[in-house]
Design a protein around this motif. Structure first.
Motif, short mmCIF file in Angstrom:
data_model
loop_
_atom_site.label_atom_id
_atom_site.label_comp_id
_atom_site.label_asym_id
_atom_site.label_seq_id
_atom_site.Cartn_x
_atom_site.Cartn_y
_atom_site.Cartn_z
N ARG B 16 0.85 -1.18 0.00
CA ARG B 16 0.00 0.00 0.00
C ARG B 16 0.89 1.23 0.00
O ARG B 16 1.94 1.26 0.65
N CYS B 17 0.47 2.26 -0.75
CA CYS B 17 1.16 3.55 -0.68
C CYS B 17 0.17 4.59 -0.19
O CYS B 17 -0.94 4.71 -0.73
N LEU B 18 0.55 5.32 0.84
CA LEU B 18 -0.30 6.36 1.41
C LEU B 18 0.42 7.70 1.26
O LEU B 18 1.61 7.81 1.59
N VAL B 19 -0.28 8.69 0.75
CA VAL B 19 0.29 10.03 0.67
C VAL B 19 -0.38 10.87 1.76
O VAL B 19 -1.61 10.94 1.83
N VAL B 20 0.45 11.47 2.62
CA VAL B 20 -0.07 12.12 3.81
C VAL B 20 0.44 13.56 3.88
O VAL B 20 1.61 13.84 3.61
N PRO B 49 2.49 -27.75 3.81
CA PRO B 49 1.63 -26.65 4.25
C PRO B 49 2.39 -25.59 5.06
O PRO B 49 1.87 -24.50 5.26
N ASN B 50 3.60 -25.92 5.51
CA ASN B 50 4.36 -24.96 6.29
C ASN B 50 5.04 -23.90 5.43
O ASN B 50 5.54 -22.91 5.94
N LEU B 51 5.10 -24.16 4.11
CA LEU B 51 5.90 -23.28 3.26
C LEU B 51 5.11 -22.07 2.77
O LEU B 51 3.98 -22.20 2.31
N ALA B 52 5.72 -20.87 2.88
CA ALA B 52 5.10 -19.64 2.37
C ALA B 52 6.23 -18.70 1.94
O ALA B 52 7.01 -18.24 2.77
N ARG B 53 6.31 -18.47 0.64
CA ARG B 53 7.43 -17.66 0.11
C ARG B 53 6.86 -16.52 -0.73
O ARG B 53 5.69 -16.52 -1.10
N GLN B 54 7.72 -15.56 -1.03
CA GLN B 54 7.33 -14.47 -1.93
C GLN B 54 8.45 -14.19 -2.92
O GLN B 54 9.63 -14.37 -2.60
N HIS B 55 8.04 -13.71 -4.08
CA HIS B 55 9.06 -13.36 -5.07
C HIS B 55 9.49 -11.91 -4.84
O HIS B 55 8.67 -11.00 -4.90
N PRO B 56 10.78 -11.65 -4.58
CA PRO B 56 11.21 -10.29 -4.25
C PRO B 56 10.92 -9.29 -5.38
O PRO B 56 10.77 -8.09 -5.12
N LYS B 57 10.82 -9.79 -6.60
CA LYS B 57 10.49 -8.88 -7.71
C LYS B 57 9.16 -8.17 -7.46
O LYS B 57 8.95 -7.04 -7.87
N ASP B 58 8.26 -8.89 -6.76
CA ASP B 58 6.95 -8.29 -6.47
C ASP B 58 7.07 -7.05 -5.59
O ASP B 58 6.24 -6.15 -5.67
N TYR B 59 8.11 -7.05 -4.75
CA TYR B 59 8.28 -5.87 -3.90
C TYR B 59 8.66 -4.66 -4.76
O TYR B 59 8.22 -3.54 -4.52
N GLU B 60 9.48 -4.93 -5.78
CA GLU B 60 9.90 -3.83 -6.65
C GLU B 60 8.76 -3.36 -7.56
O GLU B 60 8.44 -2.17 -7.60
N THR B 61 8.15 -4.31 -8.26
CA THR B 61 7.10 -3.89 -9.18
C THR B 61 5.90 -3.34 -8.41
O THR B 61 5.23 -2.40 -8.86
N GLY B 62 5.63 -3.93 -7.24
CA GLY B 62 4.52 -3.43 -6.42
C GLY B 62 4.75 -1.99 -5.99
O GLY B 62 3.82 -1.17 -5.98
N THR B 63 5.99 -1.70 -5.64
CA THR B 63 6.32 -0.32 -5.24
C THR B 63 6.05 0.65 -6.39
O THR B 63 5.39 1.68 -6.21
N GLU B 64 6.55 0.27 -7.55
CA GLU B 64 6.40 1.14 -8.71
C GLU B 64 4.92 1.39 -9.02
O GLU B 64 4.48 2.54 -9.17
N THR B 65 4.15 0.32 -9.06
CA THR B 65 2.74 0.44 -9.41
C THR B 65 1.98 1.29 -8.40
O THR B 65 1.24 2.21 -8.76
N THR B 66 2.19 0.97 -7.15
CA THR B 66 1.32 1.61 -6.15
C THR B 66 1.72 3.06 -5.90
O THR B 66 0.86 3.91 -5.69
N VAL B 67 3.02 3.35 -5.99
CA VAL B 67 3.42 4.75 -5.80
C VAL B 67 2.90 5.60 -6.96
O VAL B 67 2.34 6.68 -6.76
#
Lengths: 563, 563
Positions: B16-20, B49-67
């Motif tokens: 999430r990106c919030l502008v304040v 069922p114990n495994l839960a991972r994320q692709h770090p690329k999502d952090y980058e593209t998510g930042t770009e999109t949401t900002v």
């Protein structure tokens, strides 16, 4: 030549008539008539959920309807005719007492009391007398602890004297008109034999012994000074009924002309002294020393007999120990659980009422069948309706533990079944601790008839092979057997219950045999159940429960691995 | 002239990106971008069922999109322009570490590891490392009990070193390619500031302190000899990140040219050191000494600060005590419950899934609202997902007792709510027992926002007025506040958190005030809850629980009479 007997079974909502062939117990006809008054035969009071009454007229008209219908059915059976009926037995609910006049006629039949709920029969499950019950328990424990020792330590609001005492406080005109307070189990043989005068009733020792503090050890009913301490009018009322009660091998009399006419039967047929439904259900399931009969339905009744020559201790937590209440010559021991099927019904009807696919007995049973013992990690106490045995405590409640965020309804359902089975094992062990050995277990009732999952779990948890009674109507069959015994061998019946039961009862082919690997898991779970049972149910327990949830998780993890 | 800050909130499924607006905390724009890989942003393994991972690329593209989206929204706000943004703050889930090469580039970006789940970011709720966690706890309790004293006595499978140790066992090629094991909360400010080389990262003391056993008392991270006892390769990996961590008033650097271009912002904006979402949620709810912030959602986080000049004892059962983890100059204390809303969701979704009319949150809430405290006769333990505080024991489970044959789903639902409130009171009392006084309680999160019934029950059970944070996005707001503080007064921000929070946070008008008569009943119920809590949750408890069901019935009967 074939002979037949009638068993009349007066249940909570209806009366059943069973026609049985004496030689082999074949049930040739059966009919049921629901009582006409009230809701499903029960008169209720919207302002008092404790109240449950019945109109005694329903017992008479129900008898007429159901016997005539059963005889009509039997007519097509070869070799049957009404004159081949050699005996009649009666079982009823109880304690279900009613006020009568000096002729034994219910006060409810008088016009001025016709709409008075107090004048009706006070059905076994009427709990309006809970304050009187507590006061009787308190007084007896102080003055006559021996009275309570035979009935599990607590006198119940369902029983004869609690109801009588409460009754006398309600309506002074009615109280004044009352000549005697008569159990339904005595009143029905009374009208069938035309002998309703209270002084002439042949009282049932089953009713008097289990509900009326009657015991020959102290001369029958409680001492007048004890009863007058409840209400000064009680001793006089009690003086109008005999201070002598009988087992079911005693005839109450013979079928009178009037009722012979009503029923379409010859007069003169012997009618046995009455008894309660569960007790005769045990007879219909072939109870004998060493055989525990479990009647499994909404609640459970566990019945066993022990020779009355034996020096039997008072067994704490067993509801009743009465000489002759099941079979003559034996102590009848009654135990039971205040809820069994009712707990499963509660879960299905109240908690997961999602309809057939989501939360029916069928779908939950199918989910529960797929689980292994211990696999859910859950454990429950089966006390949603209090604990009748061995705690004898209505002020305990249900418990379930071990839930995670993944716990499913079918897991809870199975756990509730298991909890009632653990409760059954507690009773079984209590009998044996007091030298009442249980060699064989025969089950009857709705659950035994219809629910193989429950029966297998009970077998696995008790570690005993469980047999199923052949008859689906063991109470009425037991009543019919009483008819065969009071008829006697000379008239085509039997001279003893042993002979009659051997000929007239039987087992289904199926036996539920304990599965060793299930037993092993359940033995571990039972230890934990006992920890909870004793921690929440007894004052004497001291300890710690830190291990309970952890042990359950360990058992669960083990069960999942072996899957 | 108006200034603005960005708060970037990296949650479990989305960023999430919030502008304040700096002067008053007005939230002028907000946007959310769900991560693209996996199911709702999470990479799963059907076999584990114990495994839960994320692709770090999502952090980058998510930042770009949401900002970009938030800035586009903000463009229509008067006086806004991207050059008025004076600071950026970042909060993330955690511990969510990922393996990187010597340039700080995720190994997941290498083609040979592109489909390797081990090369991804290990999401906070990945529990594959449970064996390593137990071994670390065991080893630390033997060799360095001080390590555990700051994190509640148990090292979790969710945390940095458990995951690193397990990671190193999985894939030797990957392990060999690994240069450092970097928390997401450090890596994101790293790429925004163009300073990804592990040696140059400005580590978050929130992440290192709460999840990495980092504490200045023992010189930062655990001793190399301790870590090499886990896996001999760990000390070298740890030598590639600084052994120094910072609070959120420290700039990680300034927005680099590359990312300024991607986001449509001027380069040079200060970016604060990262922290975890709950901690910045507390900042966004105006945490200060004496104010407890409760973040109430599927689970709960309870955050409080105490001056680091104070001689604070280790508080048993509190998850973490870390200097500067919430506010600089204060110990950040983190407690919480492993399930809150999740328990209610379990009951609704798994047990009574009867659809809207039968078993929805709405219908159960409406039924529960109609009940008075104690009226159901029920009591529960809120441990369906274990107990995070104060027992710190994942091997405990849920419990409910007091059921009768009439117990209804809405009664159970209310009881589950109450159980989580009792659990919350246990934590509150634990803080105060150790001289961390709680003067005010401010709540945020989904339940605080939406569920007045739950909030009133919490007020009645804790006996405290409960306030609600004005912002519905307190984590992102807290991150934005960090942006305002690292900007500093000269650039239009603030020189302290006290000033920034005073200006930028606020409360809703509603306050949930304890109702005295409810409090009185709940005080009695809480005693019983503590009996169960201690009996099942601690080894030291000794006693008897015979009174529990009886007291509940007495309380129930009392509640019904006063109705």
């Amino acid at each position: 030549m074939s002979h037949f007997v009638l068993g009349l079974d007066f249940g909570t909502n209806s009366v059943r008539c069973l026609v049985v062939r004496v030689q082999d117990g074949k049930e040739i006809a059966t009919s049921v008539s629901t009582y006409k008054h009230g809701e499903e035969g029960i008169l209720l009071d919207a302002n008092d959920p404790n109240l449950a009454r019945q109109h005694p007229k329903d017992y008479e008209t129900g008898t007429e309807t159901t016997v005539r219908e059963a005889l009509a059915q039997a007519a097509s059976f070869e070799n049957f005719s009404p004159d081949k009926i050699i005996g009649i037995g009666v079982d009823t609910t109880g304690s279900t007492p009613l006020p009568v006049d000096r002729d034994g006629i219910p006060l409810a039949y008088q016009e001025k009391f016709a709409d008075n709920l107090q004048a009706m029969a006070w059905l076994w499950k009427d709990h309006t007398s809970f304050e009187e019950a507590a006061a009787i328990t308190e007084k007896a424990s102080r003055e006559h602890p021996e009275y309570l020792a035979k009935c599990g330590g607590i006198y119940s609001s369902e029983w004869y004297f609690s109801k009588l005492w409460h009754y006398l406080k309600q309506d002074s005109e009615l109280a004044e008109a009352t000549y005697a307070w008569v159990e339904m189990s005595d009143w029905i043989p009374g009208f069938l034999t035309g002998s309703l005068k209270p002084e002439n009733l042949k009282l049932s020792v089953c009713a008097a012994g289990h509900k009326g503090l009657y015991c020959e050890d102290w001369g029958g009913y409680p001492a007048a000074e004890f009863l007058s301490g409840l209400d000064a009018r009680i001793p006089e009322l009690m003086s109008h009924v005999p201070n002598k009660a009988y087992a079911v091998d005693t005839p109450a009399g013979v079928l009178c002309e009037e009722w012979a006419g009503k029923l379409g039967l010859p007069a003169g047929i012997p009618v046995a002294v009455g008894a309660f439904d569960a007790h005769l259900g045990a007879v219909g399931s072939n109870i004998q020393p060493g055989t525990l009969i479990k009647i499994l339905g909404t609640s459970s009744c566990d019945m066993i007999v022990a020779p009355n020559s034996m020096n039997l201790a008072d067994i704490p937590g067993i509801c009743g120990i009465v000489d002759g209440s099941i079979l003559p010559g034996y102590y009848g021991l009654e135990a039971g659980q205040s809820a069994a099927g009712d707990v499963f019904n509660w879960f299905v009807n109240e908690i997961v009422p999602g309809g057939k696919d989501l939360g029916s007995h069928e779908s939950l049973t199918s989910g529960a069948e797929a689980l292994k013992p211990g696999e859910s990690g859950l454990l429950a106490l089966d006390w949603n309706n209090g604990n009748r045995c061995v705690l004898v405590d209505p002020r305990v409640t249900g418990l379930i533990l071990g839930q995670t965020l993944h716990t499913q309804p079918a897991e809870i359902y199975r756990t509730l079944i298991e909890s009632t089975a653990f409760g059954a094992r507690v009773i079984l062990e209590r009998f044996e601790e007091y030298d009442v050995q249980v060699g064989e277990i025969i089950n009857c009732g709705g659950i035994a008839e219809k629910n193989p999952l429950v029966m297998q779990i009970y077998a696995d948890i008790t570690g005993r092979p469980l047999k199923i009674s052949r008859s689906a109507q063991t109470c009425a069959l037991g009543a019919a057997i009483c008819g065969a015994v009071v008829a006697g061998k000379d008239r085509g019946g039997y001279n003893s219950f042993a002979e009659a039961q051997a000929a007239m009862t039987g087992l289904k082919d199926v036996v539920f045999t304990p599965i060793l690997e299930n037993q092993n898991v359940y033995n571990r779970l039972y230890k934990l159940y006992r920890d909870l049972h004793d921690a929440f149910g007894t004052k004497s327990w001291e300890g710690n429960l830190h291990h309970v949830m952890k042990d359950l998780l360990e058992i669960r993890d083990g069960a999942r691995v072996t899957g």
